[in-house]
Motif scaffolding. Structure first.
Motif, PDB file in Angstrom:
ATOM      1  N   LEU A  86      51.857  37.534  35.252  1.00  0.00           N
ATOM      2  CA  LEU A  86      50.709  37.496  36.155  1.00  0.00           C
ATOM      3  C   LEU A  86      50.843  38.466  37.313  1.00  0.00           C
ATOM      4  CD1 LEU A  86      48.154  36.210  37.447  1.00  0.00           C
ATOM      5  CD2 LEU A  86      49.653  34.433  38.390  1.00  0.00           C
ATOM      6  N   ALA A  87      52.044  38.593  37.852  1.00  0.00           N
ATOM      7  CA  ALA A  87      52.234  39.309  39.119  1.00  0.00           C
ATOM      8  C   ALA A  87      51.653  40.728  39.141  1.00  0.00           C
ATOM      9  CB  ALA A  87      53.716  39.322  39.481  1.00  0.00           C
ATOM     10  N   PRO A  88      51.934  41.590  38.157  1.00  0.00           N
ATOM     11  CA  PRO A  88      51.375  42.950  38.221  1.00  0.00           C
ATOM     12  C   PRO A  88      49.847  42.970  38.143  1.00  0.00           C
ATOM     13  CG  PRO A  88      53.183  42.836  36.640  1.00  0.00           C
ATOM     14  CD  PRO A  88      52.831  41.435  36.991  1.00  0.00           C
ATOM     15  N   ALA A  89      49.285  42.106  37.320  1.00  0.00           N
ATOM     16  CA  ALA A  89      47.823  42.068  37.204  1.00  0.00           C
ATOM     17  C   ALA A  89      47.198  41.585  38.509  1.00  0.00           C
ATOM     18  CB  ALA A  89      47.411  41.158  36.049  1.00  0.00           C
ATOM     19  N   LEU A  90      47.811  40.564  39.108  1.00  0.00           N
ATOM     20  CA  LEU A  90      47.277  40.034  40.357  1.00  0.00           C
ATOM     21  C   LEU A  90      47.388  41.069  41.471  1.00  0.00           C
ATOM     22  CD1 LEU A  90      46.030  37.578  41.697  1.00  0.00           C
ATOM     23  CD2 LEU A  90      48.334  36.736  42.186  1.00  0.00           C
ATOM     24  N   ALA A  91      48.486  41.792  41.511  1.00  0.00           N
ATOM     25  CA  ALA A  91      48.641  42.847  42.519  1.00  0.00           C
ATOM     26  C   ALA A  91      47.551  43.903  42.369  1.00  0.00           C
ATOM     27  CB  ALA A  91      50.027  43.482  42.401  1.00  0.00           C
ATOM     28  N   GLU A  92      47.215  44.242  41.144  1.00  0.00           N
ATOM     29  CA  GLU A  92      46.151  45.226  40.923  1.00  0.00           C
ATOM     30  C   GLU A  92      44.799  44.686  41.367  1.00  0.00           C
ATOM     31  OE1 GLU A  92      44.111  47.825  37.289  1.00  0.00           O
ATOM     32  OE2 GLU A  92      46.122  46.960  37.024  1.00  0.00           O
ATOM     33  N   LEU A  93      44.524  43.411  41.060  1.00  0.00           N
ATOM     34  CA  LEU A  93      43.248  42.808  41.469  1.00  0.00           C
ATOM     35  C   LEU A  93      43.107  42.780  42.986  1.00  0.00           C
ATOM     36  CD1 LEU A  93      43.143  39.819  38.962  1.00  0.00           C
ATOM     37  CD2 LEU A  93      41.611  41.795  38.945  1.00  0.00           C
ATOM     38  N   VAL A  94      44.190  42.450  43.668  1.00  0.00           N
ATOM     39  CA  VAL A  94      44.156  42.372  45.135  1.00  0.00           C
ATOM     40  C   VAL A  94      43.936  43.751  45.752  1.00  0.00           C
ATOM     41  CG1 VAL A  94      45.574  41.869  47.166  1.00  0.00           C
ATOM     42  CG2 VAL A  94      45.550  40.282  45.235  1.00  0.00           C
ATOM     43  N   ALA A  95      44.460  44.797  45.126  1.00  0.00           N
ATOM     44  CA  ALA A  95      44.406  46.142  45.709  1.00  0.00           C
ATOM     45  C   ALA A  95      43.080  46.853  45.484  1.00  0.00           C
ATOM     46  CB  ALA A  95      45.542  46.991  45.136  1.00  0.00           C
ATOM     47  N   ILE A  96      42.276  46.382  44.544  1.00  0.00           N
ATOM     48  CA  ILE A  96      41.039  47.082  44.197  1.00  0.00           C
ATOM     49  C   ILE A  96      40.019  46.984  45.323  1.00  0.00           C
ATOM     50  CG2 ILE A  96      38.999  46.980  42.688  1.00  0.00           C
ATOM     51  CD1 ILE A  96      40.842  46.253  40.408  1.00  0.00           C
ATOM     52  N   ARG A  97      39.309  48.069  45.571  1.00  0.00           N
ATOM     53  CA  ARG A  97      38.129  48.054  46.433  1.00  0.00           C
ATOM     54  C   ARG A  97      36.928  47.987  45.482  1.00  0.00           C
ATOM     55  NH1 ARG A  97      37.251  48.785  51.799  1.00  0.00           N
ATOM     56  NH2 ARG A  97      35.239  49.620  52.480  1.00  0.00           N
ATOM     57  N   TRP A  98      36.294  46.845  45.426  1.00  0.00           N
ATOM     58  CA  TRP A  98      35.328  46.561  44.372  1.00  0.00           C
ATOM     59  C   TRP A  98      34.013  47.297  44.556  1.00  0.00           C
ATOM     60  CZ3 TRP A  98      37.155  43.945  40.243  1.00  0.00           C
ATOM     61  CH2 TRP A  98      38.394  43.309  40.416  1.00  0.00           C
ATOM     62  N   ASP A  99      33.611  47.522  45.775  1.00  0.00           N
ATOM     63  CA  ASP A  99      32.450  48.364  46.084  1.00  0.00           C
ATOM     64  C   ASP A  99      32.525  48.719  47.560  1.00  0.00           C
ATOM     65  OD1 ASP A  99      31.119  46.287  47.661  1.00  0.00           O
ATOM     66  OD2 ASP A  99      30.544  45.368  45.767  1.00  0.00           O
ATOM     67  N   GLU A 100      31.592  49.516  48.035  1.00  0.00           N
ATOM     68  CA  GLU A 100      31.609  49.987  49.420  1.00  0.00           C
ATOM     69  C   GLU A 100      30.625  49.235  50.312  1.00  0.00           C
ATOM     70  OE1 GLU A 100      33.839  52.091  50.541  1.00  0.00           O
ATOM     71  OE2 GLU A 100      34.669  52.146  48.499  1.00  0.00           O
ATOM     72  N   GLY A 101      29.967  48.207  49.748  1.00  0.00           N
ATOM     73  CA  GLY A 101      28.949  47.540  50.541  1.00  0.00           C
ATOM     74  C   GLY A 101      27.743  48.436  50.744  1.00  0.00           C
ATOM     75  N   ASN A 102      26.886  48.078  51.680  1.00  0.00           N
ATOM     76  CA  ASN A 102      25.714  48.909  51.983  1.00  0.00           C
ATOM     77  C   ASN A 102      25.259  48.625  53.406  1.00  0.00           C
ATOM     78  OD1 ASN A 102      24.200  46.450  51.831  1.00  0.00           O
ATOM     79  ND2 ASN A 102      23.911  46.753  49.626  1.00  0.00           N
ATOM     80  N   ASP A 103      24.076  49.075  53.747  1.00  0.00           N
ATOM     81  CA  ASP A 103      23.591  48.927  55.124  1.00  0.00           C
ATOM     82  C   ASP A 103      23.440  47.468  55.533  1.00  0.00           C
ATOM     83  OD1 ASP A 103      23.495  51.644  55.391  1.00  0.00           O
ATOM     84  OD2 ASP A 103      21.338  51.820  55.006  1.00  0.00           O
ATOM     85  N   HIS A 104      23.309  46.570  54.567  1.00  0.00           N
ATOM     86  CA  HIS A 104      23.061  45.164  54.881  1.00  0.00           C
ATOM     87  C   HIS A 104      24.273  44.272  54.657  1.00  0.00           C
ATOM     88  CE1 HIS A 104      18.807  46.076  55.253  1.00  0.00           C
ATOM     89  NE2 HIS A 104      18.846  46.664  54.081  1.00  0.00           N
ATOM     90  N   PHE A 105      25.191  44.670  53.750  1.00  0.00           N
ATOM     91  CA  PHE A 105      26.307  43.807  53.384  1.00  0.00           C
ATOM     92  C   PHE A 105      27.640  44.533  53.518  1.00  0.00           C
ATOM     93  CE2 PHE A 105      22.793  41.895  50.986  1.00  0.00           C
ATOM     94  CZ  PHE A 105      22.998  40.530  51.212  1.00  0.00           C
ATOM     95  N   PRO A 106      28.704  43.809  53.899  1.00  0.00           N
ATOM     96  CA  PRO A 106      30.044  44.402  53.847  1.00  0.00           C
ATOM     97  C   PRO A 106      30.494  44.542  52.402  1.00  0.00           C
ATOM     98  CG  PRO A 106      30.183  42.069  54.383  1.00  0.00           C
ATOM     99  CD  PRO A 106      28.717  42.411  54.370  1.00  0.00           C
ATOM    100  N   PRO A 107      31.580  45.279  52.152  1.00  0.00           N
ATOM    101  CA  PRO A 107      32.072  45.413  50.785  1.00  0.00           C
ATOM    102  C   PRO A 107      32.417  44.051  50.176  1.00  0.00           C
ATOM    103  CG  PRO A 107      33.121  47.024  52.212  1.00  0.00           C
ATOM    104  CD  PRO A 107      32.355  46.102  53.109  1.00  0.00           C
ATOM    105  N   THR A 108      32.322  43.984  48.864  1.00  0.00           N
ATOM    106  CA  THR A 108      32.685  42.768  48.141  1.00  0.00           C
ATOM    107  C   THR A 108      34.141  42.409  48.406  1.00  0.00           C
ATOM    108  OG1 THR A 108      31.030  43.028  46.410  1.00  0.00           O
ATOM    109  CG2 THR A 108      33.046  41.852  45.811  1.00  0.00           C
ATOM    110  N   SER A 109      34.398  41.099  48.603  1.00  0.00           N
ATOM    111  CA  SER A 109      35.740  40.609  48.923  1.00  0.00           C
ATOM    112  C   SER A 109      36.301  39.792  47.768  1.00  0.00           C
ATOM    113  CB  SER A 109      35.668  39.738  50.185  1.00  0.00           C
ATOM    114  OG  SER A 109      36.873  39.033  50.394  1.00  0.00           O
ATOM    115  N   PHE A 110      37.566  40.077  47.424  1.00  0.00           N
ATOM    116  CA  PHE A 110      38.316  39.297  46.443  1.00  0.00           C
ATOM    117  C   PHE A 110      39.416  38.555  47.178  1.00  0.00           C
ATOM    118  CE2 PHE A 110      42.112  38.877  43.806  1.00  0.00           C
ATOM    119  CZ  PHE A 110      41.629  38.326  42.628  1.00  0.00           C
ATOM    120  N   GLN A 111      39.451  37.213  47.046  1.00  0.00           N
ATOM    121  CA  GLN A 111      40.456  36.432  47.756  1.00  0.00           C
ATOM    122  C   GLN A 111      41.077  35.400  46.822  1.00  0.00           C
ATOM    123  OE1 GLN A 111      41.587  36.813  50.952  1.00  0.00           O
ATOM    124  NE2 GLN A 111      40.299  38.651  51.011  1.00  0.00           N
ATOM    125  N   VAL A 112      42.402  35.303  46.874  1.00  0.00           N
ATOM    126  CA  VAL A 112      43.136  34.284  46.135  1.00  0.00           C
ATOM    127  C   VAL A 112      43.283  33.058  47.033  1.00  0.00           C
ATOM    128  CG1 VAL A 112      45.338  33.687  45.056  1.00  0.00           C
ATOM    129  CG2 VAL A 112      44.384  35.981  44.765  1.00  0.00           C
TER     130      VAL A 112
END
Length: 376
Positions: A209-235
């Protein structure tokens, strides 16, 4: 200005009812009695042990819904509170009790605003209440269910005000015009249990699990937009082990959540996560849950009315906000309504000694009255 005594009195009556989700504990009946006296038609659209109140006054013109929930989260240990959480107590100008901010003060302020308006003039449209006891819980049989029933009847709202606690540091500094979507997963990574001294005879799911989870945590999923902050991934939880310190576990569990903006989609996020897990060669079981899509209200008559009413009452021009958790606005917005959320300061919600300033109660009610006046 609204009568501060009236709003405070009703708020205290509501707090005194132990409406731990999904138990309404008679809150809707109390509100229904007040609305019935004004000429509202009263209906309950209950399901699955959840109370859903639908009350309407008028039958033509624009339809404005005042929406909210009577249920509250558990209090935690009583000894951590300065006073009984279900015995509403005023100390030094502050009202304490579970639900004081989230959101029994909002409901009381709405009802008192409605009473004042009906007493002085006829409405230019239809005013409705949609109140549930399942917002803090699973949210399957609450507003989601009631909206589906009302949609099936051909009812379509024009505007909705949700009474959630939205202010940041002072009443009127912020109103919510949208919310991020919420997507979560209970992930179980499968391995093979064995003795730590013989790792070749086991398959350690934590190591996998550890390497896959580290990759998921490090990803920037999108940049958000004028109305919303970027998407957040939290364990929120990781768990493994048999209770013995010399045993490789047979599985490892992780719970994670996305709060995602309109730049991403639930299906897209699922696909990206699945691709990463598969690329790392994991054997796994994924139990996904989707609490709601993001919503955003575009500039229009409702936002204009809300900002004007807040400015008139507090002197502040509220920031238009899209952060925070989910709300039942996610079920009302796809119904076709413009939606805003206006309520008291949210600093103490879900906390020990939840509270609201007593002086904010009549001002919040005046804000609701001002919005209704401008729309109906």
């Amino acid at each position: 200005m609204a009568d501060d005594g009236a709003v405070l009195a009703l708020t205290r009556q509501l707090i005194a009812r132990r409406s731990l989700t999904p138990d309404d504990a008679g809150c809707c009946a109390l509100i229904a009695d007040r609305l019935r006296a004004l000429g509202f038609g009263i209906e309950y659209i209950d399901a699955g042990g959840v109370t859903n109140l639908w009350a309407t006054l008028g039958d033509e013109g624009p339809l404005l819904i005042l929406a909210g929930h009577t249920d509250v989260v558990p209090t935690g240990p009583r000894e951590h509170w300065a006073s009984d959480p279900f015995d509403p107590t005023v100390r030094e100008g502050v009202l304490y009790g579970r639900g004081a901010a989230d959101m029994k003060s909002g409901l009381a302020a709405m009802v008192c605003a409605t009473e004042r308006i009906v007493a002085r003039r006829a409405l230019r449209g239809t005013l409705a209440y949609l109140i549930t006891s399942d917002e803090e819980g699973a949210a399957r049989h609450g507003t989601r269910h009631a909206v589906a029933v009302l949609q099936s009847r051909g009812i379509r709202p024009d505007y909705a005000i949700v009474g959630e606690a939205t202010a940041s540091s002072q009443l009127g500094d912020r109103i919510t015009i949208g919310r991020r979507g919420s997507l979560g997963c209970n992930l179980r990574v499968l391995g093979r249990q064995g003795h730590v001294a013989y790792p070749d005879k086991a398959d350690n799911p934590v190591h996998r699990l550890a390497p896959a989870l580290a990759e998921l945590v490090a990803i920037r999923w999108d940049e958000g937009n004028d109305h919303f902050p970027p998407t957040s991934f939290q364990v929120s939880n990781v768990n493994a082990g048999t209770g013995a310190n010399n045993v490789i576990p047979g599985h490892a569990d992780v719970v994670f959540n996305f709060r995602y903006c309109t730049e991403s989609s639930a299906d897209g996020l699922k696909s990206r996560v699945t691709a990463i897990l598969d690329r790392h060669g994991l054997r796994y079981e994924a139990d996904w849950w989707h609490s709601g899509e993001p919503y955003l209200t575009a500039p229009g008559r409702l936002i204009d009315a809300a900002q004007s009413a807040v400015r008139e009452t507090t002197g502040l021009t509220p920031t238009l906000f899209t952060g925070g958790g989910t709300s039942d606005g996610r079920f009302i917005s796809p119904w076709g309504a413009e939606v805003v959320e206006i309520g008291p300061v949210n600093d103490s919600i879900h906390k020990v000694d939840e509270h609201v300033n007593v002086t904010d109660l009549p001002r919040l009610s005046a804000i609701y009255e001002g919005v209704i006046d401008r729309l109906l």
